[in-house]
Design an enzyme around this catalytic site. Structure first.
Site, mmCIF file in Angstrom:
data_model
loop_
_atom_site.group_PDB
_atom_site.id
_atom_site.type_symbol
_atom_site.label_atom_id
_atom_site.label_comp_id
_atom_site.label_asym_id
_atom_site.label_seq_id
_atom_site.Cartn_x
_atom_site.Cartn_y
_atom_site.Cartn_z
ATOM 1 N N LYS A 84 0.739 -1.086 0.047
ATOM 2 C CA LYS A 84 0.074 -0.012 -0.112
ATOM 3 C C LYS A 84 1.040 1.161 0.060
ATOM 4 O O LYS A 84 0.634 1.916 -0.806
ATOM 5 C CB LYS A 84 -1.047 -0.038 1.184
ATOM 6 C CG LYS A 84 -1.841 1.182 1.376
ATOM 7 C CD LYS A 84 -2.775 0.974 2.209
ATOM 8 C CE LYS A 84 -3.732 2.464 2.841
ATOM 9 N NZ LYS A 84 -4.456 2.296 3.850
ATOM 10 N N GLU A 102 10.345 -4.798 4.361
ATOM 11 C CA GLU A 102 10.524 -6.173 4.038
ATOM 12 C C GLU A 102 10.059 -6.393 2.512
ATOM 13 O O GLU A 102 10.874 -6.974 1.949
ATOM 14 C CB GLU A 102 9.452 -6.943 4.737
ATOM 15 C CG GLU A 102 9.913 -7.173 6.425
ATOM 16 C CD GLU A 102 9.271 -5.962 7.270
ATOM 17 O OE1 GLU A 102 8.941 -4.979 6.778
ATOM 18 O OE2 GLU A 102 8.888 -6.441 8.321
ATOM 19 N N GLY A 139 -4.691 -1.334 4.956
ATOM 20 C CA GLY A 139 -3.933 -2.839 4.573
ATOM 21 C C GLY A 139 -4.761 -4.255 4.604
ATOM 22 O O GLY A 139 -4.803 -4.936 3.769
ATOM 23 N N ARG A 140 -5.336 -4.241 5.920
ATOM 24 C CA ARG A 140 -5.868 -5.423 6.228
ATOM 25 C C ARG A 140 -7.179 -5.902 5.737
ATOM 26 O O ARG A 140 -8.012 -6.814 5.993
ATOM 27 C CB ARG A 140 -5.562 -5.744 7.926
ATOM 28 C CG ARG A 140 -6.416 -4.606 8.699
ATOM 29 C CD ARG A 140 -5.928 -4.790 10.064
ATOM 30 N NE ARG A 140 -6.520 -3.688 10.912
ATOM 31 C CZ ARG A 140 -5.918 -2.361 10.954
ATOM 32 N NH1 ARG A 140 -4.550 -2.274 10.402
ATOM 33 N NH2 ARG A 140 -6.287 -1.302 11.553
ATOM 34 N N GLU A 175 -4.705 -6.412 14.968
ATOM 35 C CA GLU A 175 -4.092 -5.109 14.430
ATOM 36 C C GLU A 175 -5.187 -4.356 14.443
ATOM 37 O O GLU A 175 -4.985 -2.760 14.663
ATOM 38 C CB GLU A 175 -3.694 -5.361 12.984
ATOM 39 C CG GLU A 175 -2.682 -4.051 12.733
ATOM 40 C CD GLU A 175 -1.906 -4.355 11.380
ATOM 41 O OE1 GLU A 175 -0.458 -4.469 11.324
ATOM 42 O OE2 GLU A 175 -2.273 -4.298 10.198
ATOM 43 N N HIS A 192 -5.550 -32.457 18.137
ATOM 44 C CA HIS A 192 -4.377 -33.022 18.625
ATOM 45 C C HIS A 192 -3.339 -32.258 19.146
ATOM 46 O O HIS A 192 -2.247 -32.736 19.032
ATOM 47 C CB HIS A 192 -3.947 -33.931 17.462
ATOM 48 C CG HIS A 192 -5.147 -34.833 17.286
ATOM 49 N ND1 HIS A 192 -5.042 -36.211 17.892
ATOM 50 C CD2 HIS A 192 -6.085 -34.986 16.213
ATOM 51 C CE1 HIS A 192 -6.341 -37.013 17.134
ATOM 52 N NE2 HIS A 192 -6.773 -35.957 16.354
ATOM 53 N N LYS A 214 9.771 -1.112 14.520
ATOM 54 C CA LYS A 214 10.220 -0.743 13.043
ATOM 55 C C LYS A 214 11.489 -0.128 13.050
ATOM 56 O O LYS A 214 12.441 -0.037 12.574
ATOM 57 C CB LYS A 214 9.190 -0.281 12.040
ATOM 58 C CG LYS A 214 8.448 -1.328 11.338
ATOM 59 C CD LYS A 214 7.583 -0.648 10.342
ATOM 60 C CE LYS A 214 6.255 -0.876 9.981
ATOM 61 N NZ LYS A 214 5.535 -0.031 9.071
HETATM 62 O O1 F6P Z 1 2.203 -3.986 9.989
HETATM 63 C C1 F6P Z 1 1.777 -2.859 9.518
HETATM 64 C C2 F6P Z 1 1.107 -2.662 8.069
HETATM 65 O O2 F6P Z 1 1.291 -1.459 7.703
HETATM 66 C C3 F6P Z 1 -0.042 -3.389 8.074
HETATM 67 O O3 F6P Z 1 -1.030 -2.838 8.482
HETATM 68 C C4 F6P Z 1 -0.034 -3.440 6.395
HETATM 69 O O4 F6P Z 1 -0.808 -4.623 5.911
HETATM 70 C C5 F6P Z 1 1.463 -4.116 6.097
HETATM 71 O O5 F6P Z 1 2.164 -3.169 7.265
HETATM 72 C C6 F6P Z 1 2.102 -3.934 5.040
HETATM 73 O O6 F6P Z 1 2.160 -2.663 4.489
HETATM 74 P P1 F6P Z 1 2.216 -2.055 2.905
HETATM 75 O O7 F6P Z 1 1.142 -2.545 2.312
HETATM 76 O O8 F6P Z 1 2.136 -0.688 3.131
HETATM 77 O O9 F6P Z 1 3.576 -2.698 2.396
#
Ligand code: F6P
Length: 547
Positions: A207, A213, A267-268, A353, A384, A512
């Site tokens: 987003k 990452e 995002g979620r 979240e 189990h 972060k």
């Molecule tokens: O973990 C924080 C967060 O902002 C989430 O809400 C989001 O889904 C994820 O990181 C990934 O963010 P982005 O889509 O901006 O890479």
């Protein structure tokens, strides 16, 4: 309406009521009322939600519904759907519902109807996904793109990976999907090792397009591709899903190859948006749109049904009851469907979240518990593992059981055994087995008094453990859409009642930022290490091992 939620009369009344209800056994309530199941369940199309195995009676529901009313749940539902900026800490509308607004009725943000732009991106997704599926959009060397790699994390990963797994039966035979989320190099290495650059399409899903990452993984994948096919191949093997065109461009992906979404999509809550491109390529745009339709059906139900007959509202209230009034803070999600095995991880982000918050809309620290601890896994596997604790632990753990009546793989009597298991678990958790019943059973089985006394407690079950049972006909795209939307709205209602903002996530920031401080200190020649003694010692210890 504002104010401290736990000072409300409706809240206080529930607290008093809970004192009485804590002494009541569900098994007695079932014995006394043979209509309990129908009184405490709701249906939408073929989906049945049975919440009768909870420690609630009619009064409990009346009081919970009163709490929902005084907290303004009805008004807040309308506010969300109509594009009000209910994400008040970020001054944003919350319109994942517009992404699946299949009636196409106008939805306004800042006086602008957002439906045309949503439809435009959906059309672009259809065109592109079909071009990939039917071999019209091909790789740099002319080969069909058969390996689709979604690079994203959190909401930019969990929805696509969960939905492509849930809908595996609908997947094109010649398309393989892969997901790289973790910054751990192993995540990249393990996927890339399997792939041929000529047939690989990378979808960089972010987003913000600033997530370390995702950008690190995308850079590694880009280098892997360029090393094999050269710089010119990038345009044929990389697309981006983002709200941030400038950053996409800066990364080196042509904005022609970008699928846009907007900051009114959290995002979620984004798998319904361009973030769902990998789903659309895997299962086809028609199926993706069926998923949107299922979610839309749940949206219409949520928006237009009175609180007492509203499935997400009732699930939210039962969750609040268990958490705030019975003191049960965990929630297990157990789908009895192998294809839904990633749903608990998806719902973990959605719920934790969204509602893991400690400051109210009045800018005060809350004085009551908010979000639940969500965990789970596929039945019968988890029977189990952690089910021992559900049956004989010291604190009840509410469970959501989810099961389709029909399996995609009706082999022999597998599905009947699966159904028997889910129903038995819910019944066993509700009824339990008293020490007296256990003693009688042991005696009947021929144990002498000494053996009976030695074992009767160990082999008894406290029962009275709450659960909801959610039954669908079959896990198809439409049903998956309904199911996920149901949970989204449940989370929203709980956030309204707790008076928190379910749509920001500042809690992920601190760690972060601190990771960025530590990064240079891991270098051999770092001038200083400034931390508490534990963190500093851990850094030194790891550096030593890495020498
Ligand atoms: O973990 C924080 C967060 O902002 C989430 O809400 C989001 O889904 C994820 O990181 C990934 O963010 P982005 O889509 O901006 O890479």
């Amino acid at each position: 309406m504002t104010g401290t939620v736990n000072k409300l009369r409706a809240w206080k009344r529930l607290e008093r009521h809970a004192k009485k209800m804590k002494k009541i056994e569900m098994r007695d309530m079932f014995e006394q009322d043979n209509k309990r199941a129908s009184k405490f369940s709701l249906q939408l199309e073929s989906m049945l939600v049975d919440f009768s195995k909870n420690r609630v009676n009619e009064k409990t529901l009346v009081y919970l519904l009163e709490l929902a009313r005084v907290r303004g749940v009805e008004e807040k539902i309308q506010a969300m759907f109509s594009g009000e900026k209910i994400n008040f800490t970020e001054n944003r509308a919350v319109l994942h519902t517009a992404l699946r607004n299949r009636d196409n009725t106008p939805v306004y943000v800042d006086s602008k109807n957002v439906m045309p732009q949503i439809n435009e991106v959906l059309a672009k997704m259809r065109k592109f996904s079909e071009a990939v599926r039917f071999g019209k959009f091909i790789g740099y060397t002319g080969k069909k793109l058969t390996d689709i790699v979604n690079i994203g994390i959190g909401g930019s990963d969990l929805g696509p990976v969960m939905a492509t797994e849930a809908l595996k039966k609908y997947k094109a035979k010649d398309i393989n999907t892969y997901f790289i989320s973790n910054i751990d190099g192993t995540a990249c290495a393990e996927v890339l090792n399997k792939l041929n650059p000529e047939t690989t399409l990378f979808i960089v899903a972010s987003k913000t397009f600033t997530t370390i990452e995702t950008l690190t993984n995308a850079k590694t994948c880009r280098k892997w591709l360029v090393d094999a096919l050269g710089e010119h191949a990038v345009a044929k093997h990389f697309v981006a899903l983002s709200t941030n065109a400038a950053k996409v461009k800066e990364f080196g992906i042509d904005t022609e190859n970008m699928f846009e979404f907007w900051d009114f999509v959290g995002g979620r809550y984004s798998m319904w948006s361009a973030i769902g491109l990998s789903i659309a390529i895997a299962v086809g745009m028609d199926n993706f749109e069926k998923m949107l339709e299922g979610a839309h059906t749940m949206d219409l139900h949520f928006r237009h049904t009175d609180l007492a007959h509203n499935i997400p509202v009732m699930l939210a209230l039962i969750g609040i009851w268990n958490n705030n009034f019975l003191g049960l803070r965990s929630q297990a999600i157990v789908p009895y469907d192998q294809y839904l095995r990633l749903l608990p991880a998806y719902l973990q982000q959605l719920e934790m979240e969204s509602n893991g918050k400690f400051v109210s809309a009045d800018n005060e620290f809350v004085k009551y518990d908010t979000g639940n601890v969500i965990f789970g896994g596929a039945g019968t596997d988890v029977q189990h593992s952690f089910f021992q604790m559900l049956h004989q632990g010291t604190t009840p753990i509410p469970v959501d059981f989810i099961i389709p009546a029909i399996s995609h793989n009706e082999i022999g009597d597998h599905h009947e055994i699966l159904i028997a298991n889910v129903l038995a678990q819910a019944e066993a958790l509700m009824k339990g087995k008293t020490v007296k019943e256990t003693a009688e059973e042991l005696a009947k089985a021929g144990k002498d008094k000494e053996a009976v006394d030695a074992l009767k407690k160990y082999k008894s079950f406290p029962g009275n453990n709450p659960s909801n049972t959610i039954i669908c006909k079959k896990i198809d795209p439409y049903t998956l859409g309904m199911l996920v939307a149901m949970y989204e709205h449940k989370v929203f209602v709980q956030g309204v009642i707790w008076n928190i903002n379910s749509f920001d996530q500042f809690g992920v920031e601190l760690g972060k930022k601190m990771a960025l401080d530590i990064l240079p200190e891991l270098q051999e020649n770092a001038s200083s290490i400034n931390h508490d003694s534990s963190t500093a010692a851990l850094i030194r210890y790891i550096k030593n091992l890495r020498k």
